[in-house]
Design a protein around this motif. Structure first.
Motif, PDB file in Angstrom:
ATOM      1  N   VAL A 103       0.775  -1.376   0.047  1.00 42.82           N
ATOM      2  CA  VAL A 103      -0.221  -0.363   0.401  1.00 42.82           C
ATOM      3  C   VAL A 103       1.379   1.284   0.392  1.00 42.82           C
ATOM      4  N   VAL A 104       2.020   1.661   0.971  1.00 41.92           N
ATOM      5  CA  VAL A 104       2.697   2.719   0.965  1.00 41.92           C
ATOM      6  C   VAL A 104       3.458   2.744  -0.611  1.00 41.92           C
ATOM      7  N   ASN A 105       3.974   1.348  -0.731  1.00 42.95           N
ATOM      8  CA  ASN A 105       4.477   1.623  -2.224  1.00 42.95           C
ATOM      9  C   ASN A 105       3.619   1.994  -3.088  1.00 42.95           C
ATOM     10  N   THR A 106       3.160   1.197  -3.356  1.00 44.05           N
ATOM     11  CA  THR A 106       1.882   2.422  -4.309  1.00 44.05           C
ATOM     12  C   THR A 106       1.285   3.721  -4.491  1.00 44.05           C
ATOM     13  N   ARG A 107       1.005   4.266  -3.373  1.00 39.82           N
ATOM     14  CA  ARG A 107       1.200   5.573  -2.924  1.00 39.82           C
ATOM     15  C   ARG A 107       2.361   6.035  -3.096  1.00 39.82           C
ATOM     16  N   VAL A 108       3.208   6.402  -2.684  1.00 33.10           N
ATOM     17  CA  VAL A 108       4.004   7.065  -2.712  1.00 33.10           C
ATOM     18  C   VAL A 108       4.899   6.923  -3.845  1.00 33.10           C
ATOM     19  N   SER A 109       5.019   5.555  -4.712  1.00 34.67           N
ATOM     20  CA  SER A 109       5.136   5.531  -6.134  1.00 34.67           C
ATOM     21  C   SER A 109       4.171   6.996  -7.400  1.00 34.67           C
ATOM     22  N   GLY A 110       2.924   6.146  -6.484  1.00 37.38           N
ATOM     23  CA  GLY A 110       1.544   7.461  -7.593  1.00 37.38           C
ATOM     24  C   GLY A 110       2.205   8.854  -7.201  1.00 37.38           C
ATOM     25  N   GLY A 112       4.789  10.135  -7.332  1.00 31.23           N
ATOM     26  CA  GLY A 112       5.787  10.498  -9.253  1.00 31.23           C
ATOM     27  C   GLY A 112       7.238  10.655  -7.693  1.00 31.23           C
ATOM     28  N   ILE A 113       7.192   9.565  -6.913  1.00 29.80           N
ATOM     29  CA  ILE A 113       8.646   9.348  -5.732  1.00 29.80           C
ATOM     30  C   ILE A 113       9.238   7.956  -6.494  1.00 29.80           C
ATOM     31  N   GLU A 114      10.367   7.747  -6.496  1.00 30.15           N
ATOM     32  CA  GLU A 114      10.791   6.197  -6.700  1.00 30.15           C
ATOM     33  C   GLU A 114      11.135   5.685  -5.386  1.00 30.15           C
ATOM     34  N   THR A 115      11.057   4.022  -5.149  1.00 28.30           N
ATOM     35  CA  THR A 115      10.971   3.710  -4.495  1.00 28.30           C
ATOM     36  C   THR A 115      11.879   2.447  -5.300  1.00 28.30           C
ATOM     37  N   SER A 116      12.031   1.748  -3.677  1.00 25.37           N
ATOM     38  CA  SER A 116      12.773   0.415  -4.169  1.00 25.37           C
ATOM     39  C   SER A 116      12.074  -0.789  -4.615  1.00 25.37           C
ATOM     40  N   GLY A 117      10.819  -0.638  -4.626  1.00 27.46           N
ATOM     41  CA  GLY A 117       9.559  -1.964  -4.417  1.00 27.46           C
ATOM     42  C   GLY A 117       9.579  -2.192  -3.088  1.00 27.46           C
ATOM     43  N   VAL A 118       9.081  -3.478  -2.556  1.00 27.93           N
ATOM     44  CA  VAL A 118       9.145  -3.870  -1.162  1.00 27.93           C
ATOM     45  C   VAL A 118      10.032  -5.277  -1.509  1.00 27.93           C
ATOM     46  N   ILE A 119      11.046  -4.837  -0.971  1.00 28.60           N
ATOM     47  CA  ILE A 119      12.428  -5.478  -0.552  1.00 28.60           C
ATOM     48  C   ILE A 119      12.035  -6.133   1.119  1.00 28.60           C
TER      49      ILE A 119
END
Length: 290
Positions: A103-110, A112-119
């Protein structure tokens, strides 16, 4: 807030060059530390978990904790941890708590912020029932947007392995990490960025902005001159940085006595007791009653 989204500062990581010395100082501050636990992690989403360079000992509270973190396996995977400790000894990690890292990854990347994805991150922890593996689903936020440290969010699959009752009592009376102060030349811009990271709204005060999270912790954003005016001491970590940590306590007089008995220059500032950064692993530590 979406179900499962960021709800707290789960922990702050303090980087030390020498684990034995750093942990001894933290115990002198009145914190109970858990035994050493060594990390394992994955480089990318779906990659196998492998041994990492870092290990920690933690000061654990009911809803969050502080990790004293150092290199214990030089040369192993370290998520560029060595870059931080080369910059200065002090607070370098904010890990937000959540119930669903996707949920966090989807919202933050939405946003426009690059993320690591879930690791995946994990470490073995001793429990009264034997050794158990604590597993964390982590999302790292882009370094370019957060030069103050390694900023991430994590879901603890087994929080009970970390928050064991036997580690929750501290001589200094601390019951939570209540505030985290980030110092930057442009607090408003950084606070607006953290609005996108946390999903919460920043509020403007006279010399600072704040973001309150649902569980326990407040983020505070200040300029260098504001924090220098607010706290004693001659050392503040280089800007931008995670500069000060505020702890709620049961009884401020008890906390002051423990700190002074430990030989620290604990100074009363308003309703707070302050230990300057030069005596507290490079980060200002202040204590106030809940």
């Amino acid at each position: 807030m979406k179900t499962g989204d960021i709800d707290s500062v789960n922990h702050v990581g303090i980087a030390v060059r020498n684990m034995e010395d750093g942990c001894a100082l933290y115990e002198a501050l009145g914190f109970t530390l858990s035994p050493l636990s060594v990390h394992s992690g994955s480089k990318t989403p779906g990659a196998p978990v492998e041994p990492m360079a870092t290990g920690n000992r933690c000061a654990i509270f009911p809803n969050n904790y502080i990790e004293v973190l150092g290199i214990v396996n030089p040369g192993a995977l370290d998520w560029s941890w060595g870059d931080f400790i080369n910059r200065f000894q002090g607070a370098h990690i904010i890990c937000f708590g959540c119930k669903d890292a996707e949920v966090v990854n989807t919202r933050v990347s939405g946003n426009g912020i690059e993320t690591s994805g879930v690791i995946t991150l994990q470490r073995d922890i001793g429990t009264p029932e034997g050794v158990r593996t604590a597993i964390f689903d982590c999302v790292h936020f882009e370094r370019a947007g957060t030069p103050e440290g390694l900023i991430q969010a994590a879901r603890h699959r087994f929080p009970e392995y970390v928050h064991q009752d036997r580690y929750l009592t501290h001589r200094n009376g601390v019951i939570s990490l209540g505030e985290v102060i980030l110092v930057t030349e442009d607090p408003e811009a950084v606070a607006r960025h953290y609005e996108k990271l946390t999903g919460e709204t920043a509020r403007k005060h006279s010399d600072r902005l704040t973001i309150d999270l649902a569980i326990v912790t407040r983020l505070v954003f200040m300029k260098p001159e504001a924090i220098a005016a607010a706290f004693p001491g001659t050392l503040f970590s280089p800007v931008p940085s995670i500069t000060a940590l505020g702890f709620t306590v049961k009884n401020l007089a008890q906390t002051e006595a423990v700190l002074k008995d430990g030989g620290f220059n604990a100074t009363k500032v308003g309703e707070k007791i302050v230990v300057p950064a030069e005596e507290a692993l490079g980060a200002v530590h202040y204590f106030y009653e809940a």
